[in-house]
Design an enzyme around this catalytic site. Structure first.
Site, PDB file in Angstrom:
ATOM      1  N   ASP A  44       0.843  -1.208   0.000  1.00 32.26           N
ATOM      2  CA  ASP A  44       0.000   0.000   0.000  1.00 32.26           C
ATOM      3  C   ASP A  44       0.877   1.257   0.000  1.00 32.26           C
ATOM      4  OD1 ASP A  44       0.850  -0.171   2.620  1.00 32.26           O
ATOM      5  OD2 ASP A  44      -1.146  -0.003   3.516  1.00 32.26           O
ATOM      6  N   SER A  45       2.203   1.054  -0.022  1.00 37.98           N
ATOM      7  CA  SER A  45       3.120   2.169  -0.261  1.00 37.98           C
ATOM      8  C   SER A  45       2.861   2.784  -1.635  1.00 37.98           C
ATOM      9  CB  SER A  45       4.575   1.696  -0.171  1.00 37.98           C
ATOM     10  OG  SER A  45       4.790   0.589  -1.018  1.00 37.98           O
ATOM     11  N   ASP A  83      -0.763  -6.223   0.223  1.00 34.36           N
ATOM     12  CA  ASP A  83      -1.182  -5.549   1.458  1.00 34.36           C
ATOM     13  C   ASP A  83      -2.687  -5.422   1.555  1.00 34.36           C
ATOM     14  OD1 ASP A  83       0.898  -4.823   3.144  1.00 34.36           O
ATOM     15  OD2 ASP A  83       1.429  -3.071   1.943  1.00 34.36           O
ATOM     16  N   GLU A 181       9.434  -4.111  10.528  1.00 34.22           N
ATOM     17  CA  GLU A 181       9.874  -2.844   9.916  1.00 34.22           C
ATOM     18  C   GLU A 181      10.464  -1.908  10.966  1.00 34.22           C
ATOM     19  OE1 GLU A 181       7.022  -1.078   7.238  1.00 34.22           O
ATOM     20  OE2 GLU A 181       8.178   0.775   7.037  1.00 34.22           O
TER      21      GLU A 181
END
Ligand code: KIV
Length: 264
Positions: A44-45, A83, A181
């Site tokens: 979804d980046s 995602d 992350e």
């Protein structure tokens, strides 16, 4: 031959690192898999790098379905992870299952869900019904307003303990992989040792089963302040293909990430 979850688990069992890059379209899907990238993450980046948004919060399920279909058309071999965007996995296990089904129908082989132990019941519900799940902990961009910014997580003794506990609970609930992350490299190593499922790191040091970067970041296309855990693989490479092949080689040989990319 198509990479499957069994392929990745076998690599993990044999101590072979696998490589992950984000991918949002068909052309890059073909290019990345031709360079040996094992997993394409439709992240979804795309909200940041494709849509030009400040956060990932406005990315919708429809956007993810569209980009998954694009990637699936270009990818013959690579495994496709997708995602679940903000608001599509948080309501109930049943609603999450319905949303995840749309991504699987679009070409996903695994969905990624942000969040710690709070997502355990949902992950159990999905994995018991045929949908593989990668859990995502540490810096979870969908919680950016709760975290108060893009910053290191698990960096105190209490927070590290909680993160380790989350990881164990997520594995027990059926998560097939764990993405970590921006957490201290030492903590990521500890989690990777304790869990038997593969771990994927981004800003989490070298001791994970796999590494991921945002494609545009590793191609040096990001603007603004330099981010510690990113390496620009275009430096020293003459083409995009070279840069991607160099990333694959560096991850497989445990040469990336180096100590300069780690958090303590
Ligand atoms: O959306 C994304 O690109 C991600 C990576 C940062 C891991 O989740």
């Amino acid at each position: 031959m198509k990479t499957t979850i069994s392929t990745l688990l076998k690599m993990h069992k044999n101590g072979e690192k696998f490589t992950v890059l984000t991918c949002y379209d068909a052309l890059f899907a073909t290019l990345l898999e031709d360079c040996g990238v094992d997993v394409l993450l439709v992240g979804d980046s795309l909200g940041n790098v494709v849509q030009g948004k400040e956060t990932t919060l406005s990315v919708t399920l429809e956007h993810m379905v569209y980009h998954t279909q694009c990637v699936a058309r270009g990818a013959e071999k690579a495994f496709i992870m997708v995602d679940m965007p903000f608001g599509t996995s948080q309501l109930s296990p049943e609603r999450t299952f319905e949303n995840a089904c749309q991504l699987m129908a679009a070409g996903a082989q695994m969905v990624k869900i942000e969040g710690g132990r709070i997502m355990a019941d949902t992950i159990q519900f999905l994995t018991q019904r045929g949908i593989p799940v990668c859990a995502h902990v540490g810096l979870t961009p969908q919680s950016i307003h709760q975290l108060g910014g893009y910053k290191i997580q698990g960096n105190t003794e209490i927070k590290a303990k909680a993160l380790l506990e989350d990881a164990k609970i997520l594995e027990k609930s059926g998560a097939n992989m764990l993405l970590m992350e921006v957490i201290p490299a030492k903590l990521a190593k500890q989690i990777s040792t304790v869990l038997s499922i593969p771990t994927i790191g981004i800003g989490a040091g070298a001791d994970c089963s796999a590494q991921v970067l945002v494609l545009h970041d590793m191609l040096g296309l990001c603007t603004g302040k330099k981010i510690k855990f990113i390496k620009n693989f275009m430096e020293g490479s003459s083409t995009i293909q070279d840069a991607v092949c160099n990333y694959v080689k560096a991850v497989k040989a445990s040469q990336f990430p180096g100590q300069e990319h780690e958090f303590h």
